[in-house]
Structures are given as C-alpha cells and as structure tokens.
Design a protein around this motif. Structure first.
Motif, mmCIF file in Angstrom:
data_model
loop_
_atom_site.group_PDB
_atom_site.id
_atom_site.type_symbol
_atom_site.label_atom_id
_atom_site.label_comp_id
_atom_site.label_asym_id
_atom_site.label_seq_id
_atom_site.Cartn_x
_atom_site.Cartn_y
_atom_site.Cartn_z
ATOM 1 N N ALA A 121 6.421 -3.809 11.827
ATOM 2 C CA ALA A 121 6.585 -2.640 12.692
ATOM 3 C C ALA A 121 5.240 -2.215 13.278
ATOM 4 O O ALA A 121 5.131 -1.908 14.468
ATOM 5 N N GLU A 122 4.215 -2.236 12.454
ATOM 6 C CA GLU A 122 2.881 -1.845 12.930
ATOM 7 C C GLU A 122 2.372 -2.816 13.985
ATOM 8 O O GLU A 122 1.840 -2.408 15.026
ATOM 9 N N ALA A 123 2.553 -4.125 13.741
ATOM 10 C CA ALA A 123 2.069 -5.136 14.679
ATOM 11 C C ALA A 123 2.798 -5.069 16.013
ATOM 12 O O ALA A 123 2.213 -5.374 17.064
ATOM 13 N N LEU A 124 4.065 -4.663 15.996
ATOM 14 C CA LEU A 124 4.875 -4.638 17.210
ATOM 15 C C LEU A 124 4.903 -3.269 17.876
ATOM 16 O O LEU A 124 5.523 -3.108 18.931
ATOM 17 N N GLY A 125 4.275 -2.287 17.262
ATOM 18 C CA GLY A 125 4.279 -0.951 17.836
ATOM 19 C C GLY A 125 5.611 -0.250 17.708
ATOM 20 O O GLY A 125 5.975 0.582 18.551
ATOM 21 N N ILE A 126 6.353 -0.565 16.656
ATOM 22 C CA ILE A 126 7.662 0.052 16.421
ATOM 23 C C ILE A 126 7.494 1.248 15.488
ATOM 24 O O ILE A 126 6.830 1.151 14.455
ATOM 25 N N ALA A 127 8.081 2.368 15.843
ATOM 26 C CA ALA A 127 7.979 3.574 15.024
ATOM 27 C C ALA A 127 8.601 3.331 13.647
ATOM 28 O O ALA A 127 9.541 2.545 13.510
ATOM 29 N N PRO A 128 8.055 3.991 12.610
ATOM 30 C CA PRO A 128 8.603 3.815 11.253
ATOM 31 C C PRO A 128 10.103 4.091 11.205
ATOM 32 O O PRO A 128 10.598 5.030 11.827
ATOM 33 N N HIS A 129 10.801 3.240 10.481
ATOM 34 C CA HIS A 129 12.245 3.375 10.238
ATOM 35 C C HIS A 129 13.097 3.123 11.482
ATOM 36 O O HIS A 129 14.308 3.341 11.455
ATOM 37 N N ARG A 130 12.468 2.650 12.550
ATOM 38 C CA ARG A 130 13.251 2.335 13.750
ATOM 39 C C ARG A 130 13.682 0.871 13.677
ATOM 40 O O ARG A 130 12.857 -0.013 13.449
#
Length: 247
Positions: A121-130
C-alpha cells in the motif's frame, strides 16, 4: 427492446447481418485483434465496434457459440480458439518468476479485491485499509519441490489505465483461476512505458530468495508491486531496465 439501426437489415446477398458480424468477429479472433482465450468486449462495445445493435451482436455470438468458437459463462464470453495472438508479447512474464505450466506440477493463480499488505500500500500510494486488486500465484514441481509463491498488488493508476485489469474487479473473489500472464502486454498496449526495478535478496534463516519487483510508468506513477519467494539460495542482486510502450 433492443434498438434497431439502419445497418440491421439483410444485405443484398440475403446474408443476415448477424452472420456478417459473426464472420467479421471470427476474423478478428483468428488474426489476433481479439487475443485467443481472453474475454471478449461487452455487447455494447461490440455493437459500437461493428456499428450494429446489441441484439445483432447477441445473434452473432450465438452463431459462434453453436460452432464451439466462443464460450460464455457468468463472467462473459471468451474465444476458445487455440494459438497465440499476432501481437509480439513482451519478454517479461507476469508475475515475476512465473514459469511455463508443467502438466505434472502445481500451478495456481487467483485474484481478490482486498486491502493489500502495508508495504505494498505504501509503495503504491494506497491509503491504509483501502482495497485494490491483489493477485496470488503459486507453483511447484510434481514432487512439491521448487515452490514459488508471489503476491502482487495493483495501483489505482493501473486499474484506471489498463482496461483488461479493471475488468477483474467485479469477479475478484479468489475462487476462480486468474492467469494474468499478459499483464505487461496489456500495460504497454495502454500506452504505458514500463520501468521495472527487481531486488533479489536471500530470506534470512531459510533456503529461499525473495524477489521484489516494482513497476512504474513514464510519469513515475506506480503500477504494481510483486513479492516472490522461491526455494533457492542466491546473493542479493538489483537490476533495472525500461520496456517502451507498444506502438
């Protein structure tokens, strides 16, 4: 009631329009315009493509189904023709580390719509729990040796830009097989230049190596990240290269 267009009338040679559409569609299946084994576009897209009504498309698909050239299930229709598409595939396979299917071994791939691992999620820029589209791959020899397991998470950019990936969202329940070997070809066909960075490190206290692949496009937007674990021993290795967009 399906709409009727001026194109939906029989031609002068008395061949019904749905027959002509079936012939044209079959030609596109043969020449690789629609790759064999992949899902066909939806009825609306086919109707726009051939400039006919959706009812005509349904009749054309029924002709091909009767001849065993198209199969339809609850997820849509796909070609049953054998062979490879005309388009030259990239030299990369998806996921990283995937190998040719051994009929005597184990090979399984599925997709789910779920929250990705935190580092993904961090590497892809995805918000937590999304949630996002997550692909899982596993393979092994017939005797169970050489186990390979891979987890891939796709970014919102990849799902927005690559139509073939976006189609999996509604059927990503983890139950059906989902071989996405042509993912990088789909990305290139969508006009994306692919930059890969693969890091290979030995797993601590285990006879395995971990390969972490990160892929971004020409605008430095992240597309996917894959973690592959292979039963082997190898020193760390990092290499980078760029794969241009198709066309």
């Amino acid at each position: 009631m399906a709409r009727t267009t001026p194109h939906d009338h029989p031609t002068a040679d008395d061949q019904p329009l749905y027959g002509r559409v079936a012939t044209q569609l079959l030609g596109e299946l043969h020449d690789g315009t629609i790759p064999p084994g992949e899902r066909l576009p939806g009825e609306r897209q086919l109707a726009e493509h051939f400039q006919v009504s959706r009812e005509t498309v349904r009749q054309a698909l029924e002709v091909l189904r009767r001849d065993g050239l198209v199969a339809t299930d609850r997820r849509g229709s796909h070609a049953t023709l054998a062979g490879q598409p005309v388009e030259t595939p990239s030299s990369l396979t998806f996921p990283v580390g995937a190998r040719s299917t051994d009929p005597t071994g184990f090979d399984r791939a599925t997709v789910t719509w779920e929250t990705p691992p935190p580092d993904h999620a961090e590497a892809l820029g995805i918000a937590p729990h999304r949630p996002t589209l997550v692909h899982r791959y596993a393979s092994a020899a017939a005797d169970g040796s050489g186990l390979r397991t891979a987890v891939t998470s796709f970014s919102a950019v990849a799902l927005a830009e690559v139509e073939e990936l976006a189609r999996y969202r509604d059927r990503a329940d983890g139950s059906a097989a989902a071989q996405l070997r042509r993912t990088y070809d789909w990305m290139r066909r969508a006009g994306l230049t692919l930059h890969h960075r693969d890091a290979i490190t030995q797993v601590a206290n285990a006879p395995s190596v971990r390969v972490t692949r990160r892929v971004h496009d020409q605008y430095a937007r992240p597309l996917e990240i894959t973690d592959l674990v292979v039963e082997a021993q190898q020193d760390a290795l990092i290499y980078e290269f760029t794969l241009p967009a198709a066309g």
